[in-house]
Design an enzyme around this catalytic site. Sequence first.
Site, PDB file in Angstrom:
ATOM      1  N   HIS A   7      -3.305   7.347   3.251  1.00 50.93           N
ATOM      2  CA  HIS A   7      -3.640   6.067   2.283  1.00 50.93           C
ATOM      3  C   HIS A   7      -5.150   5.559   2.708  1.00 50.93           C
ATOM      4  CE1 HIS A   7      -3.889   2.195   1.334  1.00 50.93           C
ATOM      5  NE2 HIS A   7      -3.326   1.652   2.258  1.00 50.93           N
ATOM      6  N   CYS A  15       0.661  -1.050   0.438  1.00 49.80           N
ATOM      7  CA  CYS A  15       0.221   0.354   0.005  1.00 49.80           C
ATOM      8  C   CYS A  15       1.267   1.574   0.195  1.00 49.80           C
ATOM      9  CB  CYS A  15      -0.856   0.126   1.562  1.00 49.80           C
ATOM     10  SG  CYS A  15      -1.990  -1.454   0.966  1.00 49.80           S
ATOM     11  N   ASN A  57      -9.977  -0.063   0.709  1.00 52.83           N
ATOM     12  CA  ASN A  57      -8.672   0.289   0.247  1.00 52.83           C
ATOM     13  C   ASN A  57      -7.996  -0.677  -0.872  1.00 52.83           C
ATOM     14  OD1 ASN A  57      -5.675  -0.251   0.570  1.00 52.83           O
ATOM     15  ND2 ASN A  57      -5.478  -0.854   2.539  1.00 52.83           N
TER      16      ASN A  57
HETATM   17  N1  COA Z   1     -18.137  -8.270  10.689  1.00 57.75           N
HETATM   18  C1  COA Z   1     -17.952  -8.240  12.308  1.00 57.75           C
HETATM   19  N2  COA Z   1     -17.068  -8.662  13.162  1.00 57.75           N
HETATM   20  C2  COA Z   1     -15.534  -8.909  12.379  1.00 57.75           C
HETATM   21  C3  COA Z   1     -15.886  -8.374  11.198  1.00 57.75           C
HETATM   22  C4  COA Z   1     -16.593  -8.004  10.022  1.00 57.75           C
HETATM   23  N3  COA Z   1     -16.498  -7.724   8.966  1.00 57.75           N
HETATM   24  N4  COA Z   1     -14.127  -8.557  11.141  1.00 57.75           N
HETATM   25  C5  COA Z   1     -14.112  -8.751  12.176  1.00 57.75           C
HETATM   26  N5  COA Z   1     -14.991  -8.652  12.935  1.00 57.75           N
HETATM   27  C6  COA Z   1     -14.989  -9.069  14.461  1.00 57.75           C
HETATM   28  C7  COA Z   1     -13.101 -10.790  14.853  1.00 57.75           C
HETATM   29  O1  COA Z   1     -13.812 -11.906  14.652  1.00 57.75           O
HETATM   30  C8  COA Z   1     -14.103  -9.720  16.627  1.00 57.75           C
HETATM   31  O2  COA Z   1     -14.585 -10.963  16.795  1.00 57.75           O
HETATM   32  P1  COA Z   1     -13.955 -11.483  18.736  1.00 57.75           P
HETATM   33  O3  COA Z   1     -13.653 -10.195  19.325  1.00 57.75           O
HETATM   34  O4  COA Z   1     -15.119 -12.142  18.943  1.00 57.75           O
HETATM   35  O5  COA Z   1     -13.443 -11.606  18.226  1.00 57.75           O
HETATM   36  C9  COA Z   1     -14.103  -8.555  16.651  1.00 57.75           C
HETATM   37  O6  COA Z   1     -14.679  -7.960  15.627  1.00 57.75           O
HETATM   38  C10 COA Z   1     -12.695  -7.272  16.807  1.00 57.75           C
HETATM   39  O7  COA Z   1     -12.310  -7.793  15.570  1.00 57.75           O
HETATM   40  P2  COA Z   1     -10.376  -6.906  15.754  1.00 57.75           P
HETATM   41  O8  COA Z   1     -10.123  -7.587  14.884  1.00 57.75           O
HETATM   42  O9  COA Z   1      -9.845  -6.468  17.393  1.00 57.75           O
HETATM   43  O10 COA Z   1     -11.397  -5.529  15.478  1.00 57.75           O
HETATM   44  P3  COA Z   1     -10.804  -4.427  15.137  1.00 57.75           P
HETATM   45  O11 COA Z   1     -12.061  -2.945  15.875  1.00 57.75           O
HETATM   46  O12 COA Z   1      -9.374  -4.396  15.631  1.00 57.75           O
HETATM   47  O13 COA Z   1     -11.408  -3.783  13.500  1.00 57.75           O
HETATM   48  C11 COA Z   1     -10.057  -3.983  11.627  1.00 57.75           C
HETATM   49  C12 COA Z   1     -10.923  -4.831  12.470  1.00 57.75           C
HETATM   50  C13 COA Z   1      -9.046  -4.707  10.430  1.00 57.75           C
HETATM   51  C14 COA Z   1     -10.826  -2.489  10.968  1.00 57.75           C
HETATM   52  C15 COA Z   1      -9.145  -3.004  11.961  1.00 57.75           C
HETATM   53  O14 COA Z   1      -7.980  -3.667  12.421  1.00 57.75           O
HETATM   54  C16 COA Z   1      -8.548  -2.233  11.602  1.00 57.75           C
HETATM   55  O15 COA Z   1      -8.420  -1.677   9.908  1.00 57.75           O
HETATM   56  N6  COA Z   1      -6.760  -2.536  11.023  1.00 57.75           N
HETATM   57  C17 COA Z   1      -5.276  -2.341   9.832  1.00 57.75           C
HETATM   58  C18 COA Z   1      -5.981  -3.100   8.966  1.00 57.75           C
HETATM   59  C19 COA Z   1      -5.354  -2.286   7.554  1.00 57.75           C
HETATM   60  O16 COA Z   1      -5.642  -0.867   7.236  1.00 57.75           O
HETATM   61  N7  COA Z   1      -5.045  -3.406   6.401  1.00 57.75           N
HETATM   62  C20 COA Z   1      -3.839  -3.179   5.590  1.00 57.75           C
HETATM   63  C21 COA Z   1      -2.719  -2.022   5.530  1.00 57.75           C
HETATM   64  S1  COA Z   1      -2.596  -1.919   3.636  1.00 57.75           S
END
Ligand code: COA
Length: 325
Positions: free
Chosen positions: A252, A116, A282
């Site tokens: 980004h 990215c 993204n």
């Molecule tokens: N819908 C519903 N629930 C979801 C889900 C979805 N699409 N994706 C994950 N969950 C659940 C998980 O399973 C977890 O459940 P649990 O507590 O029972 O285990 C819960 O939501 C929380 O997950 P978590 O990963 O802690 O959520 P978060 O608040 O960190 O959000 C992201 C997840 C991926 C949105 C966030 O971490 C993020 O944006 N990270 C950066 C990713 C990124 O930018 N990647 C590209 C890099 S260039």
Amino acid sequence: MANPPIAFLGTGAYVPSRILGNNEIAQRVETSDEWIVTRTGIRERRIAGPTETVSDMATAAARAALEDAQISADQIDLIILATLTPELTMPATACLVQKKLGVSERAACFDLNAACTGFLYALDTAWALLASGRYRHALVIGAEKLSSVLDWTDRSTCVLFGDAAGAAILGPARTNTQGILGTRLHTVPGAAELLYIPGPEVSPNPLDLRRLLRMKGREVFKFAVRAMEDVARELLEQHQIEAHQIDRVIPHQANLRIIDAIAHYLKLPLDRFYINLDRYGNTSAASIPLALHEARQQGKIRPGDLTLLVAFGAGLTYGGALVRW
Ligand code: COA
């Protein structure tokens, strides 16, 4: 007489026509529009058609950039295409774009993968090559067909990404304000396992689920906020610029909460940031040039404005650029 600075002469973008909304994804995996919007800010993303390729999207964005710059394809002598979803393993997608655009044999054409952060790595490379005097006009592209590397049964990743292309023409500045002022690129060693797409050693079948994108979202989130803030401060300090002097930040487009956090730490109002992730998700290397082009089209970047481009991605890579328009 000193050479003129290297500047952005034009920008272009392309997005596929197919819109995939959150509700449609919620019919396939256990998620909801409400969860995706609250946790990410994303409402919908574009998905390339089955026969629509990365080089098709890149070529469409490049044509728009050439037109915007009022430069013909035969004036391009360097094409750098940033992608993590190349059309073929070889040759480079840049070579396919060269043919489709009618760029001459004199041009050097290659791909670059910094995930990215790819567009900023390509920008830095093109700037260095142009500043050396060995090339005159560069076409810098970020293009991705991420829908082809997503595990559509994994709700923690499939909701985040989309397909798109963005492009820019770089060359000698045409006004006395324009120019790239500075860039900084970095990579955290030993962090590949946080975000990766395995290769054929895992399975010879590219459709095997084990060959698709994997991510530790929470760790990547923390890294993203720290890295983008650090590199922004580094650039500002290096150029003796105060954050409030920046007219527009092009971050980004990964997650609205990440952008919110950067705005908070840099003490900048959120409306100083251009945001389109609600419509595209993204799009990796395409994210910054797509946002740049839209911001310019909407009059949110005007001649003379100072912009900060800032990105992070798999690697873990991160980087920033300061650009005067
Ligand atoms: N819908 C519903 N629930 C979801 C889900 C979805 N699409 N994706 C994950 N969950 C659940 C998980 O399973 C977890 O459940 P649990 O507590 O029972 O285990 C819960 O939501 C929380 O997950 P978590 O990963 O802690 O959520 P978060 O608040 O960190 O959000 C992201 C997840 C991926 C949105 C966030 O971490 C993020 O944006 N990270 C950066 C990713 C990124 O930018 N990647 C590209 C890099 S260039």
